[in-house]
Design an enzyme around this catalytic site. Structure first.
Site, PDB file in Angstrom:
ATOM      1  N   GLY A   9       1.367  30.124  40.075  1.00  0.00           N
ATOM      2  CA  GLY A   9       1.307  29.273  38.882  1.00  0.00           C
ATOM      3  C   GLY A   9       0.391  29.872  37.835  1.00  0.00           C
ATOM      4  O   GLY A   9      -0.423  29.169  37.231  1.00  0.00           O
ATOM      5  N   SER A  11       1.307  31.209  35.015  1.00  0.00           N
ATOM      6  CA  SER A  11       1.896  31.268  33.673  1.00  0.00           C
ATOM      7  C   SER A  11       1.206  30.366  32.660  1.00  0.00           C
ATOM      8  O   SER A  11       1.186  30.672  31.469  1.00  0.00           O
ATOM      9  CB  SER A  11       3.391  30.897  33.756  1.00  0.00           C
ATOM     10  OG  SER A  11       3.575  29.734  34.533  1.00  0.00           O
ATOM     11  N   ARG A  12       0.659  29.261  33.142  1.00  0.00           N
ATOM     12  CA  ARG A  12       0.124  28.275  32.185  1.00  0.00           C
ATOM     13  C   ARG A  12      -1.193  27.700  32.698  1.00  0.00           C
ATOM     14  O   ARG A  12      -1.563  27.902  33.854  1.00  0.00           O
ATOM     15  CB  ARG A  12       1.100  27.098  32.029  1.00  0.00           C
ATOM     16  CG  ARG A  12       2.389  27.461  31.402  1.00  0.00           C
ATOM     17  CD  ARG A  12       3.282  26.253  31.230  1.00  0.00           C
ATOM     18  NE  ARG A  12       3.995  25.865  32.441  1.00  0.00           N
ATOM     19  CZ  ARG A  12       4.050  24.632  32.932  1.00  0.00           C
ATOM     20  NH1 ARG A  12       3.424  23.639  32.315  1.00  0.00           N
ATOM     21  NH2 ARG A  12       4.726  24.372  34.038  1.00  0.00           N
ATOM     22  N   VAL A  61       7.064  28.761  45.022  1.00  0.00           N
ATOM     23  CA  VAL A  61       6.139  28.779  46.167  1.00  0.00           C
ATOM     24  C   VAL A  61       6.554  27.800  47.265  1.00  0.00           C
ATOM     25  O   VAL A  61       6.078  27.902  48.398  1.00  0.00           O
ATOM     26  CB  VAL A  61       4.667  28.490  45.756  1.00  0.00           C
ATOM     27  CG1 VAL A  61       4.126  29.549  44.824  1.00  0.00           C
ATOM     28  CG2 VAL A  61       4.510  27.101  45.172  1.00  0.00           C
ATOM     29  N   SER A 142      -7.900  19.149  44.491  1.00  0.00           N
ATOM     30  CA  SER A 142      -8.099  18.107  43.476  1.00  0.00           C
ATOM     31  C   SER A 142      -9.053  17.046  44.001  1.00  0.00           C
ATOM     32  O   SER A 142      -9.132  16.799  45.211  1.00  0.00           O
ATOM     33  CB  SER A 142      -6.757  17.440  43.154  1.00  0.00           C
ATOM     34  OG  SER A 142      -6.944  16.327  42.321  1.00  0.00           O
ATOM     35  N   TYR A 155       0.530  13.566  46.189  1.00  0.00           N
ATOM     36  CA  TYR A 155      -0.408  14.587  45.679  1.00  0.00           C
ATOM     37  C   TYR A 155      -1.723  14.563  46.471  1.00  0.00           C
ATOM     38  O   TYR A 155      -2.261  15.612  46.831  1.00  0.00           O
ATOM     39  CB  TYR A 155      -0.628  14.293  44.195  1.00  0.00           C
ATOM     40  CG  TYR A 155      -1.398  15.313  43.400  1.00  0.00           C
ATOM     41  CD1 TYR A 155      -0.776  16.474  42.916  1.00  0.00           C
ATOM     42  CD2 TYR A 155      -2.732  15.098  43.067  1.00  0.00           C
ATOM     43  CE1 TYR A 155      -1.486  17.383  42.146  1.00  0.00           C
ATOM     44  CE2 TYR A 155      -3.442  16.003  42.298  1.00  0.00           C
ATOM     45  CZ  TYR A 155      -2.815  17.147  41.835  1.00  0.00           C
ATOM     46  OH  TYR A 155      -3.523  18.047  41.063  1.00  0.00           O
ATOM     47  N   LYS A 159      -3.046  17.763  48.691  1.00  0.00           N
ATOM     48  CA  LYS A 159      -4.341  18.406  48.408  1.00  0.00           C
ATOM     49  C   LYS A 159      -5.310  18.219  49.585  1.00  0.00           C
ATOM     50  O   LYS A 159      -6.088  19.128  49.889  1.00  0.00           O
ATOM     51  CB  LYS A 159      -4.940  17.858  47.106  1.00  0.00           C
ATOM     52  CG  LYS A 159      -4.093  18.139  45.860  1.00  0.00           C
ATOM     53  CD  LYS A 159      -3.882  19.619  45.624  1.00  0.00           C
ATOM     54  CE  LYS A 159      -3.311  19.895  44.221  1.00  0.00           C
ATOM     55  NZ  LYS A 159      -3.058  21.322  43.979  1.00  0.00           N
ATOM     56  N   ILE A 188      -8.709  18.023  33.963  1.00  0.00           N
ATOM     57  CA  ILE A 188      -8.781  19.257  33.185  1.00  0.00           C
ATOM     58  C   ILE A 188      -7.651  19.226  32.147  1.00  0.00           C
ATOM     59  O   ILE A 188      -6.511  18.842  32.485  1.00  0.00           O
ATOM     60  CB  ILE A 188      -8.597  20.503  34.097  1.00  0.00           C
ATOM     61  CG1 ILE A 188      -9.568  20.484  35.307  1.00  0.00           C
ATOM     62  CG2 ILE A 188      -8.706  21.796  33.292  1.00  0.00           C
ATOM     63  CD1 ILE A 188     -11.037  20.581  34.985  1.00  0.00           C
TER      64      ILE A 188
END
Ligand code: NAP
Length: 244
Positions: A9, A11-12, A61, A142, A155, A159, A188
């Site tokens: 990840g 790319s951004r 992934v 996270s 999520y 994590k 973030i």
């Protein structure tokens, strides 16, 4: 031997800033992404401008066969003259909803990207790292994986699973000078949080603001350094004081 850092990840968002930080430290960069090629090319240009090589590695992934085809092939072909010395498992997605309404896909996509992705990608690059007797693995987790967040059963589970794996793997590979740590960001600013009310949520953060991707990248920069050699199996929070 050319030393590479692989950022999933990349790319951004946080992943891009990690690529740039590691390029600044002299690592050649492998920028993994799923589909956003223009963003990945932008990251690549920014890394190359820092004087290192940067390659795009497009794979999902969450897809074991895709990882074997693309990353497995890179590792095999690079065997003698290049090494992934740093791995940052950063790719992640959110599909928030209450458990009662959560679909199979919302559950599995989040688990596959974070938890399964970490397993398959790490296993692919681990052996050469162990043979090299030096390596750094950093898992981006996270706050959600530490405290659990309503609306994020998927999520939080993904994590938290990564946190358990971080602690276990750290003990398996410590004697080979491979450290394994997790970074747990709070809020973030990135595409992932673009749909949130930043102004309102900032009120509950002691620092009264969201963190910046560069601030997470700076912590990655420290954890990959030689100075961080004795830190392993840890989860380091970066959240403006939101949780401790
Ligand atoms: P982001 O801006 O949404 O970027 C997500 C990145 O992950 C993109 O590069 C995307 O690639 C890649 N990606 C998604 N699914 C993938 C897959 N299946 N295979 C390969 N790459 C995939 O997210 P971010 O905010 O930078 O988050 C980065 C990490 O930090 C995530 O693990 C996230 O859970 C974690 N985190 C973020 C926050 C926050 O507040 N932002 C807080 C705590 C933890 P494409 O560009 O090709 O789509």
């Amino acid at each position: 031997m050319k030393k590479y850092a692989l950022v999933t990840g990349g790319s951004r968002g946080i992943g891009r800033e990690i690529c740039i930080r590691l390029a600044g430290l002299g690592y050649h960069i492998l920028i993994n992404y799923k589909g956003n090629e223009s963003a990945a090319l932008e990251t690549q240009q920014q890394c190359i401008a820092l004087g290192v090589d940067a390659e795009l590695l497009k794979f999902d992934v969450g897809d074991k066969s895709d990882i074997e085809k693309v990353l497995g092939a890179w590792v095999t072909q690079a065997e003698k003259n290049a090494l992934v010395e740093v791995l940052v498992n950063n790719a992640g997605v959110r599909h928030d909803t209450l458990m009662s309404f959560m679909s199979d896909t919302q559950w599995s996509e989040v688990i596959d990207t974070s938890l399964q992705g970490m397993f398959f990608v790490t296993r692919t690059v681990l052996n050469p790292m162990l043979m090299n007797r030096f390596g750094r693995i950093i898992n981006i987790v996270s706050l959600s994986g530490l405290k659990g967040m309503p609306g994020q059963v998927n999520y939080s589970a993904a994590k938290a699973g990564m946190i358990g794996a971080t602690k276990a793997l750290a003990q398996e590979v410590a004697r080979r000078n491979v450290t394994v740590n997790a970074i747990a960001p709070g809020f973030i600013t990135s595409d992932m949080t673009a749909d949130l009310d930043e102004k309102e949520l900032s009120q509950m953060i002691p620092m009264k603001r969201f963190g910046k991707p560069e601030e997470v990248a700076a912590l990655v920069g420290f954890l990959v350094s030689k100075e961080a050699a004795y830190i392993t199996g840890q989860v380091i929070s970066i959240n403006g004081g939101l949780y401790s």
